[in-house]
Design a protein around this motif. Structure first.
Motif, PDB file in Angstrom:
ATOM      1  N   TYR A 150      31.564  30.626  39.280  1.00  0.00           N
ATOM      2  CA  TYR A 150      32.385  30.495  38.075  1.00  0.00           C
ATOM      3  C   TYR A 150      32.537  29.008  37.759  1.00  0.00           C
ATOM      4  CZ  TYR A 150      33.812  35.380  38.237  1.00  0.00           C
ATOM      5  OH  TYR A 150      33.821  36.736  38.207  1.00  0.00           O
TER       6      TYR A 150
ATOM      7  N   PRO B 115      44.170  40.336  31.276  1.00  0.00           N
ATOM      8  CA  PRO B 115      45.091  40.257  32.420  1.00  0.00           C
ATOM      9  C   PRO B 115      46.556  40.420  32.028  1.00  0.00           C
ATOM     10  CG  PRO B 115      43.459  38.548  32.584  1.00  0.00           C
ATOM     11  CD  PRO B 115      43.265  39.196  31.245  1.00  0.00           C
TER      12      PRO B 115
ATOM     13  N   ARG C  34      35.987  32.995  32.708  1.00  0.00           N
ATOM     14  CA  ARG C  34      35.778  34.255  33.420  1.00  0.00           C
ATOM     15  C   ARG C  34      34.331  34.723  33.414  1.00  0.00           C
ATOM     16  NH1 ARG C  34      40.908  36.697  34.408  1.00  0.00           N
ATOM     17  NH2 ARG C  34      42.329  35.079  33.747  1.00  0.00           N
TER      18      ARG C  34
ATOM     19  N   HIS D   7      35.084  27.192  37.333  1.00  0.00           N
ATOM     20  CA  HIS D   7      36.121  26.468  38.072  1.00  0.00           C
ATOM     21  C   HIS D   7      35.669  26.086  39.467  1.00  0.00           C
ATOM     22  CE1 HIS D   7      36.875  30.571  39.545  1.00  0.00           C
ATOM     23  NE2 HIS D   7      37.284  29.979  40.622  1.00  0.00           N
TER      24      HIS D   7
ATOM     25  N   PRO E  99      38.210  39.542  27.955  1.00  0.00           N
ATOM     26  CA  PRO E  99      38.502  39.180  29.356  1.00  0.00           C
ATOM     27  C   PRO E  99      39.663  38.195  29.500  1.00  0.00           C
ATOM     28  CG  PRO E  99      36.163  38.983  28.917  1.00  0.00           C
ATOM     29  CD  PRO E  99      36.817  39.239  27.603  1.00  0.00           C
ATOM     30  N   LEU E 100      39.916  37.414  28.451  1.00  0.00           N
ATOM     31  CA  LEU E 100      41.007  36.444  28.538  1.00  0.00           C
ATOM     32  C   LEU E 100      42.342  37.050  28.112  1.00  0.00           C
ATOM     33  CD1 LEU E 100      39.084  33.382  27.124  1.00  0.00           C
ATOM     34  CD2 LEU E 100      39.761  33.773  29.470  1.00  0.00           C
TER      35      LEU E 100
ATOM     36  N   MET F  71      42.801  39.750  39.148  1.00  0.00           N
ATOM     37  CA  MET F  71      41.938  39.641  37.977  1.00  0.00           C
ATOM     38  C   MET F  71      41.641  38.215  37.567  1.00  0.00           C
ATOM     39  SD  MET F  71      43.191  42.734  35.601  1.00  0.00           S
ATOM     40  CE  MET F  71      41.972  42.408  34.368  1.00  0.00           C
ATOM     41  N   ASP F  72      42.284  37.257  38.182  1.00  0.00           N
ATOM     42  CA  ASP F  72      42.035  35.869  37.817  1.00  0.00           C
ATOM     43  C   ASP F  72      41.066  35.238  38.809  1.00  0.00           C
ATOM     44  OD1 ASP F  72      42.039  33.307  36.983  1.00  0.00           O
ATOM     45  OD2 ASP F  72      44.220  33.138  36.826  1.00  0.00           O
ATOM     46  N   PRO F  73      39.830  34.957  38.388  1.00  0.00           N
ATOM     47  CA  PRO F  73      38.864  34.406  39.342  1.00  0.00           C
ATOM     48  C   PRO F  73      39.246  33.012  39.818  1.00  0.00           C
ATOM     49  CG  PRO F  73      37.939  34.423  37.145  1.00  0.00           C
ATOM     50  CD  PRO F  73      39.245  35.146  37.073  1.00  0.00           C
ATOM     51  N   ARG F  74      40.124  32.343  39.074  1.00  0.00           N
ATOM     52  CA  ARG F  74      40.524  31.003  39.494  1.00  0.00           C
ATOM     53  C   ARG F  74      41.462  31.048  40.691  1.00  0.00           C
ATOM     54  NH1 ARG F  74      41.913  29.136  33.528  1.00  0.00           N
ATOM     55  NH2 ARG F  74      42.502  31.293  33.534  1.00  0.00           N
TER      56      ARG F  74
END
Lengths: 286, 253
Positions: free
Chosen positions: B140, A204, B100, B142, A200-201, A281-284
């Motif tokens: 999550y 992206p 994630r 964050h 997952p890392l 795709m980046d949840p942040r």
């Protein structure tokens, strides 16, 4: 509690919010969907048979009967354009399914295991990386005969090393991280660690690279078609259509311009999609 | 009281370009069951390196490490029951939780790997135990504050019911007010779960609050052993002074 539960929104609304926030993703996805739709429903959408020759009506300018005119054999360009989306997307699908997973898997294994495994996998990658892509495609076509799959195979075989390299570098950086140390301490290991935690890392950046590469692959396939090494005539393919059009480019410029424009738009669509996917795709990125 | 952890003549070195750099040499100590043992020292003295060797994250050591009667072997990863018995809380809660994965996944996966049932309920209980609302499970990392993240990390370390919990400066990345909450939480959990702690810190206040016994480390060696009385008298200056001891050129400044 209530403040937390009100954060729950329906998936449809979530998608709508994401899409409205990223115009490039929306535009890119729309372009790709339209091309996909054209490819799937080509027999119903095309006004003429793409191989039907009407020598009486050759090199016609756009008109009521032929919206984008006709080529040197009197074939309807619009119909050929619609059918031409098929080999292009087939190629893209083939490359996506074959090359990216292979490259990413090799890269993750090399980066995580290190040592001998890393050295041998990376040397293989180096060897493949040093093959000139288009020349290898020529060689494949020369040995196995012209055809879409032979050209695509050559393109796919030479494009995975970039993914392996990228995935290895990212994995090697992650291998020392606290997330993986923590996962290891609670007993997570093997494929679960590699594909559940590392992938997952790494994914992206690979997806972005893939979408960027796809436009390059469409161009390379068009190049093969242009040189007469791709799809065999009379099958419609954008690259070979441009090649046909160049003979009359000064008098009937639209014959080369329309498939060229199709290539341009599709590549552009993939580029926009790549840009938007990264954000999605980046949840942040909330 | 029986000895929970005993470390004898532990030496750890890292290969560098030309020579091997020895980070820790000849460290010997033992920890009694149910105690909080402090590894104290200025930054760079090798205390975290010792902890990572006990955790099994660094296997390049020589000497002897015995944990609840099971001897660890250098060069081999820890497996089986011993693996479950040793858990760790990392220094930086911003980098020890997978960015994630949702909290429910972070806490649920270790249970799944060990074949537990009723994972959703267990995750709720684990969150509740560290004073977090089970409603946070869908978030999550964050989306949480630093203190909340460290609580999640503690909840994860406790999931497998370890007998030994290794704490690597668990509060140094947190705000002062949050530090006290986390330390009190750890003390409460230690009492209720009958655990043994090894705490690494350079903060004299944290050490005084938490530890029963400890050792002061300096330049990869044990400078002196400290009992409860010595620990509570430990000052920031004493920890810092250990850094200057034996350092050529600094003595007498």
């Amino acid at each position: 509690m209530s403040a937390l539960t009100t954060l729950q929104i329906s998936p449809a609304r979530w998608l709508y919010l994401r899409l409205s926030r990223s115009p490039s993703l929306t535009t890119g996805a729309a372009i790709i969907l339209i091309v996909l739709f054209m490819a799937i429903f080509a027999p119903w959408l095309a006004p003429y048979d793409p191989t039907l020759q009407e020598t009486a009506n050759r090199l016609m300018a756009p008109s009521q009967q032929h919206w984008l005119g006709t080529d040197a054999f009197g074939r309807d360009i619009l119909s050929r354009l619609i059918y031409g989306a098929r080999p292009t997307l087939l190629l893209v699908l083939f490359v996506v399914l074959l090359m990216a997973p292979v490259g990413i898997t090799i890269g993750i294994l090399a980066g995580y295991l290190g040592g001998f495994v890393e050295r041998s996998l990376m040397r293989i990658t180096d060897i493949v990386m040093s093959f000139p892509r288009l020349l290898l495609a020529f060689a494949f076509v020369a040995i196995m005969g012209p055809g879409l799959l032979n050209g695509a195979l050559a393109l796919a075989l030479t494009s995975w090393p970039a993914y392996a390299r990228q995935a290895r570098a990212e994995t090697a950086k992650l291998a020392k991280s606290d997330y993986l140390a923590a996962a290891e301490m609670v007993g997570i290991k093997g494929p679960r660690l590699l594909f559940g935690h590392v992938l997952p890392l790494v994914l992206p950046s690979a997806v972005i690279r893939l979408a960027l590469d796809l436009s390059g692959i469409i161009l390379a396939a068009a190049g093969l078609g242009f040189l007469g090494l791709g799809v065999r005539p009379p099958t419609a393919e954008w690259g070979s259509m441009v090649a046909d059009g160049t003979q009359v480019i000064f008098d009937q410029w639209w014959i080369a311009a329309t498939p060229g424009f199709a290539i341009l738009i599709t590549s552009f669509g993939f580029n926009l999609l790549a840009d938007g996917l990264r954000d999605l795709m980046d949840p942040r990125n909330d | 009281m029986t000895s929970a952890v005993s470390v004898e003549q532990l030496s750890i070195s890292f290969p560098s370009a030309k020579t091997r750099f020895t980070a820790v040499s000849d460290v010997t100590f033992s920890v009694e069951e149910g105690q909080t043992f402090g590894l104290i020292g200025p930054s760079g003295c090798g205390k975290t390196t010792v902890l990572r060797a006990i955790a099994g994250l660094n296997t390049g050591w020589t000497g002897l490490i015995d944990i609840f009667g099971a001897k660890l072997e250098p060069g081999r990863k820890i497996t089986g029951d011993t693996r479950r018995n040793i858990q760790m809380v990392f220094q930086d809660p911003y980098s020890s939780l997978h960015p994630r994965h949702r909290i429910a996944h972070i806490l649920g996966e270790p249970l799944k790997v060990h074949g537990a049932e009723g994972i959703d309920a267990a995750v709720g209980i684990a969150l509740d135990r560290v004073g977090l609302s089970p409603a946070l499970a869908g978030r999550y990392p964050h989306q949480l504050s630093g203190g909340q993240r460290q609580r999640v990390a503690i909840a994860r370390a406790l999931l497998l019911k370890p007998k030994l919990l290794l704490l690597d400066e668990p509060t140094s990345a947190l705000d002062v007010t949050v530090q006290a909450e986390i330390l009190n939480l750890l003390n409460d959990l230690k009492a209720s779960h009958r655990m043994t702690f090894i705490l690494v810190s350079h903060d004299a206040g944290v050490i005084g609050h938490m530890c029963d016994r400890g050792v002061l480390m300096s330049h990869g060696r044990i400078a002196r052993a400290l009992d409860r009385a010595a620990l509570s008298e430990l000052t920031e200056d004493a920890v810092e002074a250990a850094a200057w001891d034996e350092t050529p050129g600094y003595r007498g400044n």
